[in-house]
Design a protein around this motif. Structure first.
Motif, short mmCIF file in Angstrom:
data_model
loop_
_atom_site.label_atom_id
_atom_site.label_comp_id
_atom_site.label_asym_id
_atom_site.label_seq_id
_atom_site.Cartn_x
_atom_site.Cartn_y
_atom_site.Cartn_z
N GLY A 1 0.80 -1.22 0.00
CA GLY A 1 0.00 0.00 0.00
C GLY A 1 0.82 1.27 0.00
O GLY A 1 0.32 2.34 0.31
N GLY A 2 2.11 1.16 -0.33
CA GLY A 2 3.01 2.30 -0.28
C GLY A 2 3.70 2.46 1.06
O GLY A 2 4.58 3.30 1.23
N CYS A 3 3.29 1.69 2.06
CA CYS A 3 3.87 1.77 3.41
C CYS A 3 5.21 1.04 3.43
O CYS A 3 5.26 -0.17 3.19
CB CYS A 3 2.91 1.17 4.43
N LEU A 4 6.25 1.78 3.72
CA LEU A 4 7.61 1.27 3.61
C LEU A 4 8.45 1.82 4.74
O LEU A 4 8.47 3.04 4.97
CB LEU A 4 8.19 1.70 2.26
N VAL A 5 9.15 0.94 5.45
CA VAL A 5 9.98 1.36 6.57
C VAL A 5 11.43 0.97 6.27
O VAL A 5 11.75 -0.21 6.19
CB VAL A 5 9.52 0.71 7.89
N THR A 6 12.28 1.98 6.08
CA THR A 6 13.69 1.74 5.80
C THR A 6 14.54 2.57 6.76
O THR A 6 14.11 3.60 7.26
CB THR A 6 14.05 2.12 4.35
N ASN A 7 15.76 2.09 7.00
CA ASN A 7 16.71 2.79 7.87
C ASN A 7 16.06 3.14 9.20
O ASN A 7 16.13 4.27 9.67
CB ASN A 7 17.25 4.06 7.17
N MET B 1 1.57 9.11 20.87
CA MET B 1 0.42 8.44 20.27
C MET B 1 0.88 7.53 19.13
O MET B 1 0.06 7.08 18.32
CB MET B 1 -0.58 9.48 19.77
N GLY B 2 2.19 7.29 19.07
CA GLY B 2 2.71 6.34 18.10
C GLY B 2 3.58 6.96 17.03
O GLY B 2 3.67 8.18 16.87
N THR B 3 4.22 6.08 16.29
CA THR B 3 5.11 6.47 15.21
C THR B 3 4.62 5.85 13.90
O THR B 3 3.85 6.46 13.18
CB THR B 3 6.57 6.08 15.53
N TYR B 4 5.05 4.61 13.60
CA TYR B 4 4.65 3.98 12.34
C TYR B 4 3.17 3.58 12.36
O TYR B 4 2.66 3.01 13.32
CB TYR B 4 5.49 2.73 12.06
N ALA B 5 2.48 3.90 11.26
CA ALA B 5 1.10 3.44 11.03
C ALA B 5 0.85 3.52 9.53
O ALA B 5 1.06 4.57 8.92
CB ALA B 5 0.09 4.30 11.79
N ALA C 1 7.29 5.51 8.78
CA ALA C 1 7.97 5.57 10.09
C ALA C 1 8.79 6.84 10.22
O ALA C 1 9.84 6.86 10.85
CB ALA C 1 8.86 4.33 10.31
N ASN C 2 8.28 7.91 9.62
CA ASN C 2 9.01 9.18 9.55
C ASN C 2 8.31 10.27 10.35
O ASN C 2 8.56 11.46 10.11
CB ASN C 2 9.16 9.60 8.08
#
Length: 228
Positions: A75-81, A132-136, A157-158
């Motif tokens: 869905g375009g959700c991508l977590v890198t570095n 209230m959170g970071t990655y979603a 996650a930015n």
């Protein structure tokens, strides 16, 4: 060979692809943004110079963390570095994966912006930060249906949302109640840590931005600079 008429018709689509990374990473289709039903895909380990530099800065600042694998959630959700912060000197609730540059700026903001302001303005040490959170994996919130289909920095996650600060004397200062508090010291504290955030993060959104941010500070390292 394409005729000038065909090229003219395709030009807006080509420009949209350039501006938004081909459409997959910044803007979704008309369907709601959601992660892949089968779960994330772990990507090959490719440590970049940026990642090495950022992790070296965290270590230099005595920030404890765990590096995380790169993952594509669909869905375009991508977590890198990304890293999981373990200890920045003050406990922080609710955080999960954060891109390393965001984690580095966040740790510095809490240590050198929020903590001194709590001591000097409110007269008590900071003992906890509530998030209230970071990655979603989701779109932008609070700006209409079209914006909700645009990928949020949280989906990379930015971004991190901060809702409250707990002091050693037992006070819990929330963004919801503190921003327009009847206590001038609390209002000053909120204003100073907001300005401090604007010097570190690319985008800072608070209660004066829109109703969706009435109870937290949104801090991200995406597009900007924008401070509101």
């Amino acid at each position: 060979m394409m005729t000038p008429r065909i090229l003219a018709a395709l030009l807006p689509l080509l420009l949209a692809g350039c501006l938004f990374g081909g459409g997959a990473d910044r803007v979704s289709s008309n369907q709601p943004i959601r992660p892949r039903a089968s779960g994330p895909i772990t990507l090959p380990d490719r440590e970049t110079p940026e990642a090495r530099q950022c992790r070296a800065e965290l270590a230099r600042d005595h920030v404890r963390y765990t590096p995380l694998p790169d993952r594509d959630y669909g869905g375009g959700c991508l977590v890198t570095n990304a890293v999981q912060l373990l200890d920045i000197g003050v406990p922080v609730s609710g955080i999960n994966s954060m891109r390393c540059p965001l984690a580095e700026k966040f740790a510095a903001w809490v240590r050198h912006g929020v903590s001194p302001a709590a001591r000097e303005i409110l007269g008590s040490p900071l003992v906890k930060v509530e998030s209230m959170g970071t990655y979603a994996c989701r779109g932008i919130v609070g700006a209409g249906a079209s914006a909700s289909r645009r990928l949020s920095e949280h989906a990379l996650a930015n971004a991190v949302d901060i809702s409250a600060f707990v002091l050693a004397d037992g006070r819990r200062i929330t963004v919801l109640e503190g921003w327009d508090s009847s206590d001038p010291a609390v209002r000053q504290f909120m204003a100073i840590i907001h300005r401090s955030a604007c010097r570190r993060f690319r985008t800072v959104l608070g209660p004066e931005y829109n109703a969706a941010h009435h109870n937290h500070f949104h801090l991200d390292m995406g597009e900007g600079p924008f401070c509101r």
